[in-house]
Design a protein around this motif. Sequence first.
Motif, PDB file in Angstrom:
ATOM      1  N   ILE A  26      35.125  -2.871  56.057  1.00 45.43           N
ATOM      2  CA  ILE A  26      36.268  -2.050  55.664  1.00 45.43           C
ATOM      3  C   ILE A  26      36.925  -2.498  54.372  1.00 45.43           C
ATOM      4  CG2 ILE A  26      36.878  -1.326  57.985  1.00 45.43           C
ATOM      5  CD1 ILE A  26      39.087  -3.590  57.775  1.00 45.43           C
ATOM      6  N   LEU A  28      37.632  -5.771  51.115  1.00 44.99           N
ATOM      7  CA  LEU A  28      37.155  -6.555  50.004  1.00 44.99           C
ATOM      8  C   LEU A  28      36.361  -7.781  50.429  1.00 44.99           C
ATOM      9  CD1 LEU A  28      40.151  -6.403  47.559  1.00 44.99           C
ATOM     10  CD2 LEU A  28      37.993  -5.196  47.461  1.00 44.99           C
ATOM     11  N   SER A  53      46.870  -2.681  51.836  1.00 46.42           N
ATOM     12  CA  SER A  53      46.316  -1.632  50.968  1.00 46.42           C
ATOM     13  C   SER A  53      45.067  -2.129  50.244  1.00 46.42           C
ATOM     14  CB  SER A  53      47.368  -1.172  49.959  1.00 46.42           C
ATOM     15  OG  SER A  53      47.578  -2.157  48.974  1.00 46.42           O
ATOM     16  N   LEU A  54      44.976  -3.449  50.085  1.00 46.56           N
ATOM     17  CA  LEU A  54      43.800  -4.036  49.418  1.00 46.56           C
ATOM     18  C   LEU A  54      42.709  -4.385  50.417  1.00 46.56           C
ATOM     19  CD1 LEU A  54      45.727  -6.431  47.047  1.00 46.56           C
ATOM     20  CD2 LEU A  54      44.322  -4.508  46.319  1.00 46.56           C
ATOM     21  N   ASN A  55      42.968  -4.164  51.674  1.00 48.76           N
ATOM     22  CA  ASN A  55      42.018  -4.542  52.723  1.00 48.76           C
ATOM     23  C   ASN A  55      41.746  -6.043  52.740  1.00 48.76           C
ATOM     24  OD1 ASN A  55      41.772  -1.912  53.550  1.00 48.76           O
ATOM     25  ND2 ASN A  55      39.850  -1.551  52.454  1.00 48.76           N
ATOM     26  N   VAL A 323      40.331  -2.093  42.002  1.00 55.43           N
ATOM     27  CA  VAL A 323      40.966  -1.795  43.286  1.00 55.43           C
ATOM     28  C   VAL A 323      42.445  -1.542  43.048  1.00 55.43           C
ATOM     29  CG1 VAL A 323      39.363  -3.123  44.690  1.00 55.43           C
ATOM     30  CG2 VAL A 323      41.411  -4.214  43.804  1.00 55.43           C
ATOM     31  N   GLN A 324      42.982  -0.678  43.846  1.00 52.71           N
ATOM     32  CA  GLN A 324      44.372  -0.296  43.688  1.00 52.71           C
ATOM     33  C   GLN A 324      45.177  -0.814  44.875  1.00 52.71           C
ATOM     34  OE1 GLN A 324      45.209   1.492  40.825  1.00 52.71           O
ATOM     35  NE2 GLN A 324      47.252   0.809  41.392  1.00 52.71           N
TER      36      GLN A 324
HETATM   37  C1  NAG Z   1      40.070  -0.114  52.288  1.00 43.13           C
HETATM   38  O1  NAG Z   1      39.373   0.450  53.352  1.00 43.13           O
HETATM   39  C2  NAG Z   1      39.608   1.833  53.473  1.00 43.13           C
HETATM   40  C3  NAG Z   1      38.940   2.293  54.755  1.00 43.13           C
HETATM   41  O2  NAG Z   1      37.591   1.959  54.770  1.00 43.13           O
HETATM   42  C4  NAG Z   1      39.069   2.541  52.239  1.00 43.13           C
HETATM   43  O3  NAG Z   1      39.313   3.931  52.341  1.00 43.13           O
HETATM   44  C5  NAG Z   1      39.790   1.996  51.029  1.00 43.13           C
HETATM   45  O4  NAG Z   1      39.239   2.539  49.864  1.00 43.13           O
HETATM   46  C6  NAG Z   1      39.663   0.505  50.975  1.00 43.13           C
HETATM   47  N1  NAG Z   1      40.502   0.007  49.893  1.00 43.13           N
HETATM   48  C7  NAG Z   1      40.101  -0.911  49.052  1.00 43.13           C
HETATM   49  C8  NAG Z   1      41.107  -1.324  48.035  1.00 43.13           C
HETATM   50  O5  NAG Z   1      39.009  -1.429  49.091  1.00 43.13           O
END
Ligand code: NAG
Length: 394
Positions: A26, A28, A53-55, A323-324
């Motif tokens: 899911i 980074l 938000s950055l996972n 990445v945002q």
């Molecule tokens: C985080 O994970 C979500 C769900 O998989 C994805 O939609 C999103 O783009 C990801 N965000 C980043 C910053 O990687």
Amino acid sequence: MAACSSLLFPLLLVLLTFSDSSVKVIGLGVGINYGQIANNLPSPTRVSYLLRSLNISRVKLYDADPNVLVAFSNTNVDFIIGLGNEYLQNMTDPIKAQNWVQQRVQPYLSRTRITCITVGNEVFKYNDHQSWSNLLPAMQTVYNTLVNLGLDKQDIGEYLHGILNFHAQVKSPFLINAYPYFAYKDSPNEVPLDYVLFQPNQGTMDPVTNLKYDNMLYAQVDAVYSAIKAMGHTDIEVRVSETGWPSKGDENEVGATPENAGLYNGNLLKRIEQGQGTPAKPNIPVDIYVFALFNENLKPGPASERNYGLFYPDGTPVYNIGVQGYLPELVYSSASKNNGFLVCITLVSLRENSVAGDDSNLRERGKFRYDKISEKLFAGDGGGDIVVAKTVKT
Ligand SMILES: *[C@@H]1O[C@H](CO)[C@@H](O)[C@H](O)[C@H]1NC(C)=O
Ligand SMILES: *[C@@H]1O[C@H](CO)[C@@H](O)[C@H](O)[C@H]1NC(C)=O
């Protein structure tokens, strides 16, 4: 700056391995160092949003800041928390260790996932023999406290053995802080910039292993693998607890630019996403904690020290790494559970270019030896030592 090595335990590897595989799907897949030497950072609650938000679901703290631990209640973020060197002496006292754990750790465990406690930070970087001698007892005492309080849920027998033999033999994985930036900064005419920034380049061949390296970070990681192997261990993982690139520096800090920092961290993230291993360990995805989340305006030292952040304190990215993030004004919470956790140790800081096969002449198995005069870390004892890496004063 560096590579510090940390003694980890198999349990932590298991936990990290699990969290890695879930993270990779899911997000980074990297952890991040959440340094707080600044007076303008957003509240930990807002930061928890930003990380979400950055996972990013793995965070390393340099202390056990209750504000952060509370703010991350009921999130699925795993924390490494730290006991600084100033605690080493007190932590040799079981009563004080117990008080610390009961006051600073236990209250947060039911809601915040604390997976590891580091004891000391780059202790052997400083010529403080008192700290050196306190290190092992402090580790043991903190560890025993966790066991006595029933906080460690694992069978500890085999791990404790590793702690007890710490001075004789480094049996457990290393966390290294690896900063190709310093190697470049010190020798910009010798170290190709593309090689340190993960850009296309000719690469270098390790004459000992015949493995080809297209970037310095992997060579640094493999140098440590190589040293560990020379000590008879092929079952120990090396993980990068800090790496990064400053976006700004003093005039003499060559290469500290937003462009280079963006390339370094952006290219690194791409490789992490691909689950890349190093040439020596192709099947073990490199495990990284990026340094750092924010620029820290109160950090002493050269300007670069205050400019390692991916983000400004207001949540805007310092440069684009593809990445945002999102730093909200609001409060957030959700649900999770706690895992058992561990005691780690940060030993020493490694800052130089290293060749993976550096230890080829190493005949003796043994411990890492730190030479305080040359400030070098050696693998093994006795004659014929080969430098694994050299430390640099800050
Ligand atoms: C985080 O994970 C979500 C769900 O998989 C994805 O939609 C999103 O783009 C990801 N965000 C980043 C910053 O990687
Ligand atoms: C260590 O213990 C002493 C005495 O209890 C205390 O005054 C001191 O603040 C402690 N040091 C740290 C770093 O907590």
